[in-house]
Design an enzyme around this catalytic site. Sequence first.
Site, PDB file in Angstrom:
ATOM      1  N   LYS A 189       0.834  -1.213   0.000  1.00 51.81           N
ATOM      2  CA  LYS A 189       0.000   0.000   0.000  1.00 51.81           C
ATOM      3  C   LYS A 189       0.865   1.258   0.000  1.00 51.81           C
ATOM      4  CE  LYS A 189      -1.737  -1.531   3.800  1.00 51.81           C
ATOM      5  NZ  LYS A 189      -2.500  -1.833   5.036  1.00 51.81           N
ATOM      6  N   THR A 205      -7.314   9.361   8.450  1.00 47.12           N
ATOM      7  CA  THR A 205      -7.115   8.052   7.815  1.00 47.12           C
ATOM      8  C   THR A 205      -6.894   6.952   8.845  1.00 47.12           C
ATOM      9  OG1 THR A 205      -4.758   8.547   7.609  1.00 47.12           O
ATOM     10  CG2 THR A 205      -6.141   9.008   5.678  1.00 47.12           C
ATOM     11  N   GLY A 237      -7.341   3.778  10.539  1.00 51.10           N
ATOM     12  CA  GLY A 237      -8.052   2.530  10.183  1.00 51.10           C
ATOM     13  C   GLY A 237      -8.183   2.249   8.697  1.00 51.10           C
ATOM     14  N   THR A 238      -7.474   2.986   7.855  1.00 47.19           N
ATOM     15  CA  THR A 238      -7.596   2.725   6.403  1.00 47.19           C
ATOM     16  C   THR A 238      -7.140   1.311   6.055  1.00 47.19           C
ATOM     17  OG1 THR A 238      -5.497   3.901   6.196  1.00 47.19           O
ATOM     18  CG2 THR A 238      -7.465   5.051   5.420  1.00 47.19           C
ATOM     19  N   GLY A 239      -6.044   0.885   6.699  1.00 47.43           N
ATOM     20  CA  GLY A 239      -5.504  -0.450   6.390  1.00 47.43           C
ATOM     21  C   GLY A 239      -6.449  -1.555   6.818  1.00 47.43           C
ATOM     22  N   CYS A 240      -7.026  -1.411   8.022  1.00 45.04           N
ATOM     23  CA  CYS A 240      -7.985  -2.406   8.517  1.00 45.04           C
ATOM     24  C   CYS A 240      -9.175  -2.487   7.566  1.00 45.04           C
ATOM     25  CB  CYS A 240      -8.512  -2.004   9.897  1.00 45.04           C
ATOM     26  SG  CYS A 240      -7.219  -1.726  11.111  1.00 45.04           S
TER      27      CYS A 240
HETATM   28  N1  LIG Z   1      -5.634  10.232   1.494  1.00 46.77           N
HETATM   29  C1  LIG Z   1      -5.934   9.095   0.878  1.00 46.77           C
HETATM   30  N2  LIG Z   1      -6.761   9.103  -0.203  1.00 46.77           N
HETATM   31  C2  LIG Z   1      -7.076   7.971  -0.837  1.00 46.77           C
HETATM   32  N3  LIG Z   1      -6.621   6.767  -0.482  1.00 46.77           N
HETATM   33  C3  LIG Z   1      -5.800   6.669   0.574  1.00 46.77           C
HETATM   34  C4  LIG Z   1      -5.408   7.824   1.314  1.00 46.77           C
HETATM   35  N4  LIG Z   1      -4.575   7.426   2.325  1.00 46.77           N
HETATM   36  C5  LIG Z   1      -4.480   6.102   2.225  1.00 46.77           C
HETATM   37  N5  LIG Z   1      -5.185   5.627   1.157  1.00 46.77           N
HETATM   38  C6  LIG Z   1      -5.353   4.234   0.738  1.00 46.77           C
HETATM   39  O1  LIG Z   1      -5.753   3.514   1.909  1.00 46.77           O
HETATM   40  C7  LIG Z   1      -5.276   2.185   1.866  1.00 46.77           C
HETATM   41  C8  LIG Z   1      -4.531   1.892   3.151  1.00 46.77           C
HETATM   42  O2  LIG Z   1      -3.206   2.325   2.990  1.00 46.77           O
HETATM   43  P1  LIG Z   1      -2.306   2.832   4.143  1.00 46.77           P
HETATM   44  O3  LIG Z   1      -0.920   2.896   3.614  1.00 46.77           O
HETATM   45  O4  LIG Z   1      -2.917   4.072   4.672  1.00 46.77           O
HETATM   46  O5  LIG Z   1      -2.481   1.634   5.176  1.00 46.77           O
HETATM   47  P2  LIG Z   1      -2.068   1.501   6.669  1.00 46.77           P
HETATM   48  O6  LIG Z   1      -0.882   2.346   6.953  1.00 46.77           O
HETATM   49  O7  LIG Z   1      -1.951   0.064   6.941  1.00 46.77           O
HETATM   50  O8  LIG Z   1      -3.341   2.070   7.451  1.00 46.77           O
HETATM   51  P3  LIG Z   1      -3.650   1.989   9.036  1.00 46.77           P
HETATM   52  O9  LIG Z   1      -3.519   3.385   9.503  1.00 46.77           O
HETATM   53  O10 LIG Z   1      -5.044   1.545   9.131  1.00 46.77           O
HETATM   54  O11 LIG Z   1      -2.706   1.041   9.616  1.00 46.77           O
HETATM   55  C9  LIG Z   1      -4.458   2.088   0.594  1.00 46.77           C
HETATM   56  O12 LIG Z   1      -5.267   1.550  -0.428  1.00 46.77           O
HETATM   57  C10 LIG Z   1      -4.085   3.527   0.292  1.00 46.77           C
HETATM   58  O13 LIG Z   1      -3.792   3.704  -1.055  1.00 46.77           O
HETATM   59  C1  LIG Z   2      -6.805  -2.598  17.224  1.00 42.82           C
HETATM   60  C2  LIG Z   2      -6.115  -1.980  16.090  1.00 42.82           C
HETATM   61  N1  LIG Z   2      -5.812  -2.755  15.031  1.00 42.82           N
HETATM   62  C3  LIG Z   2      -5.175  -2.212  13.973  1.00 42.82           C
HETATM   63  C4  LIG Z   2      -4.821  -0.899  13.949  1.00 42.82           C
HETATM   64  C5  LIG Z   2      -4.082  -0.368  12.724  1.00 42.82           C
HETATM   65  O1  LIG Z   2      -4.299   0.876  12.402  1.00 42.82           O
HETATM   66  C6  LIG Z   2      -5.177  -0.103  15.063  1.00 42.82           C
HETATM   67  N2  LIG Z   2      -4.894   1.211  15.133  1.00 42.82           N
HETATM   68  N3  LIG Z   2      -5.820  -0.680  16.114  1.00 42.82           N
HETATM   69 MG   LIG Z   3      -2.097  -0.763   8.827  1.00 44.17          MG
END
Ligand SMILES: Nc1ncnc2c1ncn2[C@@H]1O[C@H](COP(=O)(O)OP(=O)(O)OP(=O)(O)O)[C@@H](O)[C@H]1O
Ligand SMILES: Cc1ncc(CO)c(N)n1
Ligand SMILES: [Mg+2]
Length: 472
Positions: free
Chosen positions: A386, A417, A419-422
């Site tokens: 990502k 953003t 929780g975007t990854g979850c």
């Molecule tokens: N500002 C944004 N606009 C559009 N898409 C985004 C944006 N920020 C993140 N994404 C998308 O969100 C998804 C999650 O990516 P990200 O790299 O943010 O994950 P993460 O770091 O694991 O997130 P988390 O904070 O939940 O752990 C990807 O598909 C990324 O391209």
């Molecule tokens: C419980 C939990 N799982 C995953 C993430 C990843 O963003 C978070 N912030 N909290």
């Molecule tokens: Mg993540």
Amino acid sequence: MKFNNDMLRLYAVTDRHWTGEKTLYEQVRDVLMGGATCLQLREKDLDEASFYEEAKNIKELCRLFDVPFIINDNVMLAKEIDADGVHVGQDDMACVKAREILGPDKIIGVSAHTIEEARIAKEQGADYLGVGAIFPTSSKDDAEVLGIERLKEMTDTVDLPMVAIGGISYDNCLLLKDTGIDGIAVISALFGQKNIKQATIDLKKRVDALYETMHTCLTIAGSDSSGGAGIQADLKTMLANKVFGMSAITALTAQNTTGVTDIMNVTPEFLESQIRAVFDDIYPEAVKIGMVSSKTLIHTIVEMLKHYDAKHIVVDPVMVATSGAKLISDEAISTLKEELLSIAEVITPNIPETEVLTDMEVKTVEDMEIAAKKIYDTYHCAVLVKGGHQLNDANDYLYNGEKGTWFKGHRIDNSNTHGTGCTLSSAIASNLAKGYTLEESVRHAKAYLSGAIGAMLDLGQGSGPMDHGYNI
Ligand SMILES: Nc1ncnc2c1ncn2[C@@H]1O[C@H](COP(=O)(O)OP(=O)(O)OP(=O)(O)O)[C@@H](O)[C@H]1O
Ligand SMILES: Cc1ncc(CO)c(N)n1
Ligand SMILES: [Mg+2]
């Protein structure tokens, strides 16, 4: 037009007595625009000349919508105006005779109230049966009410497409679930409504719901008390993606948009009990794994998922929260690498996680491609790297061992953003549960995520959560 079962899904039968300001022709146009799948002209006391005129015009309208045009009772008229078929009652022309007149390519429906009548109609070459009255109805004074049980007996005994008719409305239509019918036929539920087109759209959705099966998905992850990430984000995402979500919680976190203040892991035994409870009863069609912070918990998950031969495993190798808090112990990282990744169908690391998994720096899009291949070669699972936060775009790279695909996102100017990854990994798992391929699953998941970020929810003092329910 050849008959097929889908034509019976929402079968509209006309009755101009309900007519308000609109002409019969206009009303038929409304039901066709609303999604009716078949139209029967049934105008009991209209004089022959007017019926003929209406029939000719409405036939042309139905052709435009590619919807079969069926004439009630009058086989000769159906022949004369080249309708797509005819529907005959028990007191009308016999089905064999109608078949003789219309030939093999026209649609013939027969009203049947008993199994005997149904059998005869089948022998005589009927394409479908209209079975009713299911509920009390005002559109046919003499109709005997069959009820759901007798309807089921008919569909169980006679192998012919059936449409249920009589007293069916928006409110009672869901009672017909699992009765074996191919659709519903209605008069007043459409033509008796104020806004006929809207009533048709609404009823079509409702009847389509009779045929939808609920898919199931399990998340094994940590709880986020602030509701934007973890288990809470996963379950909201599954709901918004119309999948039934279940959970096995690995840890409780005391967390909000500014950080994590406390973590309490569950015991491996309790995690095992949760996973067993889910799999022994409602076997999930896909599994998403999020935060797992200890070695023994990872062991438990791997053992359980192997034991149950779990399908469509999506691993989000959560290491650090958006707020900067560390969510996994160092020794657990090696267990994650050694045991968990190889059972995944796909893993979804962000850039820092990709660096940890590959022992290389990831600074450019080329690095992302190289790292993805390296992950595949080492762990033998597909990987979605990502771009997210770090590369200032929203492009992610999927590599499945055979080919690499860039999923270009539109970067939204929103710092909320959390929780975007979850959310992305749960949406991918939801789509896999529904039977989409991995590529389709990622594509739809990104679209859902963009919508959730783009809804511009702004809660909390740090990087806030998204609006998971923007589409419901
Ligand atoms: N500002 C944004 N606009 C559009 N898409 C985004 C944006 N920020 C993140 N994404 C998308 O969100 C998804 C999650 O990516 P990200 O790299 O943010 O994950 P993460 O770091 O694991 O997130 P988390 O904070 O939940 O752990 C990807 O598909 C990324 O391209
Ligand atoms: C419980 C939990 N799982 C995953 C993430 C990843 O963003 C978070 N912030 N909290
Ligand atoms: Mg993540």
